[in-house]
Design an enzyme around this catalytic site. Sequence first.
Site, short mmCIF file in Angstrom:
data_model
loop_
_atom_site.label_atom_id
_atom_site.label_comp_id
_atom_site.label_asym_id
_atom_site.label_seq_id
_atom_site.Cartn_x
_atom_site.Cartn_y
_atom_site.Cartn_z
CG HIS A 174 -2.06 -0.61 1.31
ND1 HIS A 174 -2.55 -1.37 -0.11
CD2 HIS A 174 -3.06 -0.99 2.15
CE1 HIS A 174 -3.48 -1.85 0.41
NE2 HIS A 174 -4.12 -1.58 1.44
CE1 TYR A 224 -9.47 1.25 13.63
CE2 TYR A 224 -9.45 -0.54 12.59
CZ TYR A 224 -9.75 0.07 13.47
OH TYR A 224 -10.38 -0.79 14.74
CD GLU A 225 -4.35 -0.84 5.50
OE1 GLU A 225 -3.05 -1.37 5.66
OE2 GLU A 225 -5.01 -1.66 4.51
CB SER A 226 -9.49 3.77 5.68
OG SER A 226 -9.80 3.82 6.92
N GLY A 227 -6.98 6.13 6.61
CA GLY A 227 -6.84 7.69 6.90
C GLY A 227 -7.53 7.95 8.02
#
Lengths: 273, 273, 257, 257
Positions: B104, C51-54
């Site tokens: 990612h 979380y990696e979604s921001g």
Amino acid sequence: MAEFLSLPDAIARYVDDGATVALEGFTHLIPFAAGHEIIRQGKRDLTLIRMTPDLIYDQMIGAGCAKKLIFSWGGNPGVGSLHRLRDAVEKGWPRRIDILEHSHAAMANAFEAGAAGLPLAVLRGYIGSDLPKVNDQIKFIECPFTGERLAAVPSIRPDVSIVHAQKADRHGNVLVEGIVGVQKEAVMAARTSIVTVEEVVDTLDTHPNACVIPGWVINAVARAPGGAKPSYTHGYYPRSNKFYKDWDAIARDREAFTAWLDEHVHGKTHQEA
Amino acid sequence: MAEFLSLPDAIARYVDDGATVALEGFTHLIPFAAGHEIIRQGKRDLTLIRMTPDLIYDQMIGAGCAKKLIFSWGGNPGVGSLHRLRDAVEKGWPRRIDILEHSHAAMANAFEAGAAGLPLAVLRGYIGSDLPKVNDQIKFIECPFTGERLAAVPSIRPDVSIVHAQKADRHGNVLVEGIVGVQKEAVMAARTSIVTVEEVVDTLDTHPNACVIPGWVINAVARAPGGAKPSYTHGYYPRSNKFYKDWDAIARDREAFTAWLDEHVHGKTHQEA
Amino acid sequence: MSDGYTSGEMMTVTASRALRDGQSCFVGIGLPSEAANLARLTHAPNVVLIYESGTLATKPEVLPLSIGDGELCETALTTVSVPEMFRYWVQGGKIDVGFLGAAQIDKYANLNTTLIGDYTDPKVRLPGGGGAPEMATCTGEIFITLKHSKRTFVEAVDFVTTVGFGRDGTARDGVPHIGAGPTRVITDLCVMQPDPETRELTVTSIHPGVGRDEIIEATGWAIAFADDVTDTAEPSDQELHVLRALKARTETHHAAS
Amino acid sequence: MSDGYTSGEMMTVTASRALRDGQSCFVGIGLPSEAANLARLTHAPNVVLIYESGTLATKPEVLPLSIGDGELCETALTTVSVPEMFRYWVQGGKIDVGFLGAAQIDKYANLNTTLIGDYTDPKVRLPGGGGAPEMATCTGEIFITLKHSKRTFVEAVDFVTTVGFGRDGTARDGVPHIGAGPTRVITDLCVMQPDPETRELTVTSIHPGVGRDEIIEATGWAIAFADDVTDTAEPSDQELHVLRALKARTETHHAAS
């Protein structure tokens, strides 16, 4: 987690003589209150970093705080020169300072790379400019995929970054709104950071993608209402263009400057300022 | 300046067979309506780029649109595998596809570098990972300032990027809100771009630092209410977790998948979908 | 094992206890998310979940099914772009702990989420790296939680998606700016930690009612036990109550959508 | 010169006409800002004005004193960070025209905003590069507007802050992804454009009432005139009306603050 300190305590704790310091705020939200406190505390030998030194660094340089300036545009916006900066560079008053100058693009990228934890920023920059001849921090690398020649500059990692913002919540999370400049990058790139704010509120009460600097990447939050004057705080008070124009005459003259500094900085405390 | 087109017209105009296409949207705002229109129009030999292929690329791959997939996490989030992707990679059904996989971090940086007009992204990445052994697009460079070894990947510059967003104003300026992912970067990195929106409004009516993609960097804006379902649009409708779970059984079986595709994609037009 | 709780609950509670209050934690979906949210709802109310979604400092009422559920954004302090997440937050060194799962882990705590078999002709194709490869090197340390089985705990992973200590335990030596890596692996049987010298995963704490033979049987290499192995503390009633309520809320919520 | 307008107004109106409707324009403070906003308020209502402070598609009621006046943000479509401005917008190639001023310009349209004299011992220290060096290479083309004088228009600048065509006119040759550079210099006397072969600035249009000798006198090198020099069109009443109203509003506004 950010600690709430008074501005004098925050400056005393985090700004050491000889430190590399970035007071950022691109035209908007310039941390004047913090700069004045640095002058009052007589900090010396600072390496000052700022894209646009503006009046705040003119004042700090004139007060003798700086030994070096890293910048990319050193004028009084819309008015003319920064006379204290020029006097230091051209005449060595009150002391000689070294300068290292970049373009805006390079400095913005260098702050960004600092925030991103990288040692360098890579940009398509400085083509045909003489700046690389006078700044040995500008190098060129070759893209391993295309062979293109690209500029590289070291990332900026200040010992301490200081910015001003609209408000903080009780956990020290800070909202920056309007022209956000490189403030978030300056804070995230720095080893330590101080944020001055107009007010402390229960909740930031903002939108999902607001520019919020979380408290856990800030060392100290200090209340400093009006702390960006004579620059401005979006939603709080406007820029005093008059002061920027008046500064030209004050700063042209060493005595006028010294008198101004005595009255408006040394002669006041943080609370009065 | 963005042109308002119907979704079928936008796909017909900008998505050519053989093109490199990025339909982005990180879990949120996945442009399903646009993907289905690509399937209906029988586009072939696409190189599909997406950090998380999700169901939309599972469907497009199962429908035979793709010859190559560039990605960094290819699962059904919280559920399991993408069975159509696996069937294509493992068994070559309906056709064999090539894959090129990243982390990612590398893909996010590559989109960012594409938006920034750079040929490469530099990151502190891939340390100790076997991914560079199977992806010849990952190289390493040495920092000219510190000597540190850093990963480099080519920037992503799709022929066309397609994203879904909440709304556009009459000039084609688009508001993206909530989990904004890499959508803005995908659009700005691409040669051409299509944005589908829930609605077109007179004014975006938002805050000063909203994530707005201006109309002048977008080629086409198409109205597609519900265009992100079964994923979601913050402020409009929630994610159908049920569909994501149900998809597992549909996609496991070629016949069940083909029947689903016939009924829910080929059997519908954009307006009904 | 006591009748009072399951081995899964034991695992989650133990994993949750590894987080300290005030730490910033990058949370993987599934077991790590369950453990991290349990920590937030019990002993670590000021833990910062990312979380990696921001989504920064998110406080979901129910566990997300995906890394980008609406709930995460709605309850976050703010939500940043994914490039910013990986540049400023992960690579910028702003995260204390990365909390990960994996499909395969080996004795040097290397993680495989790419495939079983050979890369060009996989037996099973797994989802891939996602955020894990850089999380494992850029955060302060890594906690890993997954169920113990021979299929999962292997001598050497088929593919190093995400480095632990490399094929020989030395992968982090001399690498500038690299995090401590996996400091703790929490399973349904025990807690393992890298040996300070060899970096080989070693059992340091055994859950109540679990025998050493069970652990040996469920591990694909000759697992070592530390000299001073401790007994993992049992879940408290409060932890079990909060965890069960969280899972019940989650189930109700996801069934309805 | 006609009694109807000043040479400064002539310059601003001519500069404003160089912008086409719908173009995106990166606007420098001062004369460029005046010209660009005049264009927006007259023939180019859809011109997109961008200031380096991050304000996209701004529509200020009054001219800003600084590059980051509050007015710019309040009337913008949105405001992005300064790193984003220089990465995505300038370097990303999203800007058609960069509109610049300068303290010194030479016959190859190189700009100096750094200093007069020697770098280590300057006669006059100027503000420095700011956004100009990369604007000049990353945008589609560059317009420059400044008053004509021998002090300003020099044979060779003391310091190339921002490249035009370099010391010998070839600086852009073969450079990948570089913009067209200065295509037009608008002064209070005339318009100059680079010669298609030599890149030397050449007069292509002369303002009403200005003699060639005036231009020669005000230029620090042997200025060439194009074969087909045209007469610059006079400002229209509407342009003058809008410009004067804009400047009056600006004066009132800034006097009050």
